[in-house]
Write a protein that holds these residues in place. Structure first.
Motif, PDB file in Angstrom:
ATOM      1  N   PRO A  48      13.293  52.560 -29.843  1.00 39.47           N
ATOM      2  CA  PRO A  48      14.216  52.693 -28.717  1.00 39.47           C
ATOM      3  C   PRO A  48      14.881  51.389 -28.308  1.00 39.47           C
ATOM      4  CG  PRO A  48      11.940  52.799 -27.959  1.00 39.47           C
ATOM      5  CD  PRO A  48      11.891  52.758 -29.457  1.00 39.47           C
ATOM      6  N   ALA A  49      16.062  51.528 -27.734  1.00 40.63           N
ATOM      7  CA  ALA A  49      16.695  50.416 -27.027  1.00 40.63           C
ATOM      8  C   ALA A  49      15.837  50.065 -25.815  1.00 40.63           C
ATOM      9  CB  ALA A  49      18.104  50.806 -26.598  1.00 40.63           C
ATOM     10  N   SER A  50      16.183  48.984 -25.157  1.00 36.57           N
ATOM     11  CA  SER A  50      15.416  48.597 -23.968  1.00 36.57           C
ATOM     12  C   SER A  50      16.318  47.907 -22.960  1.00 36.57           C
ATOM     13  CB  SER A  50      14.255  47.673 -24.350  1.00 36.57           C
ATOM     14  OG  SER A  50      14.735  46.484 -24.947  1.00 36.57           O
ATOM     15  N   SER A  51      15.881  47.962 -21.727  1.00 35.27           N
ATOM     16  CA  SER A  51      16.523  47.203 -20.657  1.00 35.27           C
ATOM     17  C   SER A  51      15.452  46.342 -20.017  1.00 35.27           C
ATOM     18  CB  SER A  51      17.143  48.146 -19.623  1.00 35.27           C
ATOM     19  OG  SER A  51      17.743  47.406 -18.567  1.00 35.27           O
ATOM     20  N   ALA A  73       8.086  44.664 -25.805  1.00 36.38           N
ATOM     21  CA  ALA A  73       7.015  45.538 -25.317  1.00 36.38           C
ATOM     22  C   ALA A  73       7.567  46.907 -24.934  1.00 36.38           C
ATOM     23  CB  ALA A  73       6.321  44.889 -24.120  1.00 36.38           C
ATOM     24  N   ALA A  74       8.744  46.930 -24.290  1.00 40.49           N
ATOM     25  CA  ALA A  74       9.347  48.207 -23.897  1.00 40.49           C
ATOM     26  C   ALA A  74       9.733  49.026 -25.124  1.00 40.49           C
ATOM     27  CB  ALA A  74      10.563  47.962 -23.011  1.00 40.49           C
ATOM     28  N   SER A  75      10.267  48.380 -26.158  1.00 37.35           N
ATOM     29  CA  SER A  75      10.644  49.097 -27.373  1.00 37.35           C
ATOM     30  C   SER A  75       9.425  49.574 -28.159  1.00 37.35           C
ATOM     31  CB  SER A  75      11.511  48.217 -28.276  1.00 37.35           C
ATOM     32  OG  SER A  75      12.826  48.126 -27.786  1.00 37.35           O
ATOM     33  N   MET A  76       8.417  48.739 -28.261  1.00 39.90           N
ATOM     34  CA  MET A  76       7.237  49.095 -29.043  1.00 39.90           C
ATOM     35  C   MET A  76       6.389  50.148 -28.336  1.00 39.90           C
ATOM     36  SD  MET A  76       5.474  48.458 -31.869  1.00 39.90           S
ATOM     37  CE  MET A  76       5.588  46.785 -32.515  1.00 39.90           C
ATOM     38  N   LEU A  77       6.130  49.950 -27.045  1.00 43.01           N
ATOM     39  CA  LEU A  77       5.198  50.816 -26.325  1.00 43.01           C
ATOM     40  C   LEU A  77       5.885  51.982 -25.633  1.00 43.01           C
ATOM     41  CD1 LEU A  77       2.989  48.007 -24.739  1.00 43.01           C
ATOM     42  CD2 LEU A  77       2.543  49.294 -26.836  1.00 43.01           C
ATOM     43  N   GLY A  78       7.118  51.779 -25.187  1.00 46.51           N
ATOM     44  CA  GLY A  78       7.868  52.830 -24.501  1.00 46.51           C
ATOM     45  C   GLY A  78       7.561  52.899 -23.016  1.00 46.51           C
ATOM     46  N   GLY A  79       8.413  53.639 -22.293  1.00 44.37           N
ATOM     47  CA  GLY A  79       8.227  53.822 -20.859  1.00 44.37           C
ATOM     48  C   GLY A  79       8.599  52.591 -20.060  1.00 44.37           C
ATOM     49  N   ALA A 139      12.235  56.350 -22.995  1.00 38.74           N
ATOM     50  CA  ALA A 139      11.627  56.727 -24.274  1.00 38.74           C
ATOM     51  C   ALA A 139      10.121  56.475 -24.126  1.00 38.74           C
ATOM     52  CB  ALA A 139      12.211  55.893 -25.414  1.00 38.74           C
ATOM     53  N   TYR A 140       9.381  57.526 -23.808  1.00 33.61           N
ATOM     54  CA  TYR A 140       7.979  57.347 -23.400  1.00 33.61           C
ATOM     55  C   TYR A 140       7.047  57.030 -24.561  1.00 33.61           C
ATOM     56  CZ  TYR A 140       9.429  58.962 -18.830  1.00 33.61           C
ATOM     57  OH  TYR A 140      10.053  59.079 -17.614  1.00 33.61           O
ATOM     58  N   ASP A 141       7.422  57.418 -25.783  1.00 32.79           N
ATOM     59  CA  ASP A 141       6.531  57.179 -26.918  1.00 32.79           C
ATOM     60  C   ASP A 141       6.761  55.829 -27.579  1.00 32.79           C
ATOM     61  OD1 ASP A 141       5.337  59.649 -26.623  1.00 32.79           O
ATOM     62  OD2 ASP A 141       6.749  60.653 -27.960  1.00 32.79           O
ATOM     63  N   GLY A 142       7.815  55.134 -27.196  1.00 32.32           N
ATOM     64  CA  GLY A 142       8.099  53.872 -27.835  1.00 32.32           C
ATOM     65  C   GLY A 142       8.493  54.042 -29.289  1.00 32.32           C
TER      66      GLY A 142
END
Length: 353
Positions: free
Chosen positions: A11-14, A148-154, A345-348
């Protein structure tokens, strides 16, 4: 003949959510996908590391397609090299589809790094956990919020651990030794040792499912290095306390089932990075001042996404109206924008065989 296929989705991330500069990030359901086929009957010897790369999406005309120059494959090779594997398997074909805008504050480079680390893990059959793969990421990215947001999600909070002198030395190795520059980095300088363990710490917060993300994306890039260069070396105590107070509130108020729009809005204020980046992003000051819960129904909060120039608006309704208002402010500055309505993206990052 053996054929192996799998697909990675990252996922993308902010990052820098509100007062959470270099601390808070969210994974967004806009995905970099990497489709991989390993067919040992195919000849890929024309590439220095046995990999054919094809690419579509944002930046397709600029992305290098040699495995020793492409960020995703360079990163995968680093992981493999640290585990005594020095090339991709014969017949490796990687097709990248990237809808994440480059250089706009939506974590495009972070997603590529995470994708590359996962690619190396899968091709090398290393069975690394996500937390261990983040150690590899952090030797390249050097701060954990986007990755961390892209790898782990949420919705993720993160920080860097204090390391021993030996671990700090490993973390501060020049980047060109980790991702070698073809023809420039001496081969004896290539890093072949695994990174230290537990470089960072991560916590996934809950998130109100009623809050969605409106990303307004101006049509120009702000390089991360340039965006960081405008920040001061030192801050005054009042500004630091201002952000810490709001950070303590924001990480809880965003978890409430029924969002408190005005409290979220106030808790997303920042004095650490946004004011210094006004000069890089025409219209930013007016956007942050003019779009509020009182003037725009459904708005919860607004901030610069990452290093910018994308604007992230959190809202429960009125998505089109909020986006159009921000777009109109940028248009007065001669800046055109696109926008996307996104969820977390909760699953990362994921892999599917």
């Amino acid at each position: 003949m053996t054929v192996k296929t799998f697909e990675l989705k990252v996922p993308a991330s902010s990052a820098n959510i509100g007062p959470g500069f270099d601390v808070l990030g969210i994974g967004l359901n806009l995905y970099l996908t990497i489709k991989v086929t390993v067919d040992s009957s195919k000849d890929t010897s024309s590439d220095p590391y046995n990999c054919k790369i094809t690419y579509e999406g944002d930046g397709a005309d600029k992305v290098p397609l040699s495995s020793d120059s492409n960020l995703i494959t360079q990163t995968a090779l680093y992981v493999l090299r640290c585990n005594d594997i020095h090339s991709f398997p014969q017949g490796t074909h990687i097709h990248v589809n990237n809808p994440i805008p480059l250089g706009r504050g939506l974590g495009s480079s972070g997603s590529a790094l995470v994708g590359g680390i996962m690619l190396g893990n899968e091709l090398g059959e290393l069975k690394l956990s996500k937390l261990r793969m983040l150690d590899y990421c952090l030797l390249i990215e050097r701060h954990p919020d986007n990755i961390a947001a892209s790898m782990l999600g949420g919705f993720v909070g993160s920080y860097m651990n204090e390391l021993s002198p030996e671990e700090s030395e490993a973390k501060n190795v020049p980047l060109e030794f980790i991702l070698p520059k073809p023809g420039k980095t001496p081969r004896e300088k290539y890093i072949t040792e695994e990174p230290p363990k537990n470089i960072g710490e991560y916590l996934q917060y809950n998130w109100s499912k009623k809050i969605r993300c409106v990303a307004i994306i101006p049509d120009f890039e702000v390089p991360t290095d340039e965006s960081r260069a405008v920040l001061p070396e030192l801050y005054n105590k009042q500004d630091i306390v201002f952000n810490l107070q709001r950070l303590a509130v924001l990480t809880t108020v965003l978890t409430h089932e029924n969002p408190d729009h005005k409290l979220i809005y106030k808790a997303m204020k920042d004095k650490i990075h946004q004011p210094y980046r006004y000069k890089l992003i025409p219209g930013l000051g007016e956007v942050l001042k003019s779009v509020t819960p009182d003037t725009d129904k459904g708005l919860c909060g607004i901030c610069l996404s990452g290093a910018g120039p994308t604007i992230l608006c959190l809202a429960t309704e009125g998505f089109d109206e909020i986006a159009n208002k921000v777009i109109s402010i940028f248009k007065k500055e001669g800046v055109e924008c696109d926008w996307k309505l996104l969820d977390l993206a909760y699953d990362g990052a994921t892999v599917e065989y």
